[in-house]
Each structure stands twice: as structure tokens, then as C-alpha cells.
Design a protein around this motif. Structure first.
Motif, short mmCIF file in Angstrom:
data_model
loop_
_atom_site.label_atom_id
_atom_site.label_comp_id
_atom_site.label_asym_id
_atom_site.label_seq_id
_atom_site.Cartn_x
_atom_site.Cartn_y
_atom_site.Cartn_z
N TRP A 1 -34.11 46.62 18.91
CA TRP A 1 -34.63 47.90 19.37
C TRP A 1 -33.96 49.05 18.65
N GLU A 2 -34.76 50.08 18.38
CA GLU A 2 -34.25 51.35 17.88
C GLU A 2 -34.55 52.39 18.96
N ILE A 3 -33.51 53.07 19.39
CA ILE A 3 -33.64 54.11 20.41
C ILE A 3 -33.25 55.43 19.76
N THR A 4 -34.20 56.36 19.71
CA THR A 4 -33.92 57.67 19.17
C THR A 4 -33.71 58.64 20.33
N VAL A 5 -32.58 59.32 20.31
CA VAL A 5 -32.20 60.23 21.39
C VAL A 5 -32.06 61.62 20.79
N THR A 6 -32.81 62.58 21.35
CA THR A 6 -32.76 63.97 20.90
C THR A 6 -32.30 64.82 22.07
N LYS A 7 -31.25 65.62 21.84
CA LYS A 7 -30.72 66.49 22.90
C LYS A 7 -31.66 67.68 23.08
N LEU A 8 -32.05 67.93 24.32
CA LEU A 8 -32.93 69.05 24.64
C LEU A 8 -32.15 70.31 24.94
N LYS B 1 -31.38 57.98 30.92
CA LYS B 1 -32.47 58.57 31.70
C LYS B 1 -32.04 59.81 32.51
N ASP B 2 -30.79 59.93 32.87
CA ASP B 2 -30.34 61.05 33.70
C ASP B 2 -29.67 62.15 32.89
N ARG B 3 -29.87 62.13 31.60
CA ARG B 3 -29.28 63.15 30.73
C ARG B 3 -30.38 64.05 30.21
N ASN B 4 -30.00 65.18 29.69
CA ASN B 4 -30.96 66.15 29.18
C ASN B 4 -31.35 65.80 27.75
N VAL B 5 -32.03 64.65 27.60
CA VAL B 5 -32.40 64.14 26.28
C VAL B 5 -33.83 63.61 26.29
N LYS B 6 -34.44 63.61 25.12
CA LYS B 6 -35.73 62.96 24.91
C LYS B 6 -35.42 61.59 24.33
N ILE B 7 -36.06 60.56 24.88
CA ILE B 7 -35.79 59.18 24.47
C ILE B 7 -37.07 58.56 23.91
N ASN C 1 -20.81 64.87 20.82
CA ASN C 1 -20.88 65.89 19.79
C ASN C 1 -22.30 66.29 19.43
N LEU C 2 -23.28 65.78 20.17
CA LEU C 2 -24.68 66.07 19.87
C LEU C 2 -25.04 67.48 20.32
N GLN C 3 -25.58 68.26 19.39
CA GLN C 3 -25.99 69.64 19.68
C GLN C 3 -27.49 69.66 20.01
N THR C 4 -27.93 70.70 20.68
CA THR C 4 -29.33 70.86 21.03
C THR C 4 -30.21 70.72 19.79
N GLY C 5 -31.22 69.87 19.89
CA GLY C 5 -32.15 69.65 18.78
C GLY C 5 -31.73 68.53 17.84
N GLU C 6 -30.49 68.09 17.91
CA GLU C 6 -30.01 66.99 17.06
C GLU C 6 -30.39 65.64 17.67
N SER C 7 -30.48 64.64 16.80
CA SER C 7 -30.86 63.30 17.23
C SER C 7 -29.86 62.26 16.74
N ILE C 8 -29.79 61.17 17.48
CA ILE C 8 -29.07 59.99 17.05
C ILE C 8 -29.99 58.78 17.24
N MET C 9 -29.78 57.76 16.43
CA MET C 9 -30.53 56.52 16.59
C MET C 9 -29.55 55.41 16.93
N ILE C 10 -29.86 54.69 17.99
CA ILE C 10 -29.05 53.56 18.43
C ILE C 10 -29.84 52.29 18.12
N VAL C 11 -29.21 51.34 17.48
CA VAL C 11 -29.87 50.08 17.14
C VAL C 11 -29.12 48.96 17.84
N THR C 12 -29.86 48.15 18.62
CA THR C 12 -29.23 47.05 19.34
C THR C 12 -30.11 45.81 19.26
#
Length: 72
Positions: free
Chosen positions: A65-72, A49-55, A24-35
Motif C-alpha cells: 500500500w501507498e498512503i499519501t498524507v497531505t496536511k490541511l 483519521k483523527d488528524r487534520n490531513v487528507k488521506i 515537521n509537515l507544514q500545511t499543504g505538504e505531503s508525505i507518502m507512506i509505503v507498507t
């Protein structure tokens, strides 16, 4: 920003949660994953790594770890 809490979860649960969050992530939106599992962190980085996202990732405390993923 939506947060996906994977603390205490072992694979494949973090992968499943992240895939669901990315749907459900739209272009420009971000999610944070904590593991707190290094194997989950590595698997998540491989998944993303193979998706259209900034990591951006940071080990905020030893073993968490906190991983911030932003859809490009």
C-alpha cells in the motif's frame, strides 16, 4: 514529497515513523507512506483519521500500500 519506507516493518515501527514524519509537515505538504503489512496499513489509517490531513491510499500491487498524507 517525502517518502516513509515501512516495507518489512511490523507495528509499531510504521506508526513511530509516521508520527515522526507528521511532526515537521507544514500545511499543504505531503508525505507518502509505503507498507507491505495489512495490519500496519489498518493501524496507520486509524492513526491518521483523527488528524487534520487528507488521506489517499492505494494498493499498488497485491499486499503493498501507498498512503499519501497531505496536511490541511
Amino acid at each position: 514529497m517525502k517518502k516513509i519506507d515501512c516495507m518489512g516493518d511490523i507495528c509499531p515501527i510504521p506508526i513511530v515513523k509516521t508520527k515522526k514524519g507528521l511532526q515537521n509537515l507544514q500545511t499543504g505538504e505531503s508525505i507518502m507512506i509505503v507498507t507491505d503489512h495489512s495490519c500496519s496499513f489498518e493501524n496507520l489509517m486509524e492513526l491518521l483519521k483523527d488528524r487534520n490531513v487528507k488521506i489517499e491510499s492505494e494498493e499498488v500491487i497485491n499486499g503493498v500500500w501507498e498512503i499519501t498524507v497531505t496536511k490541511l
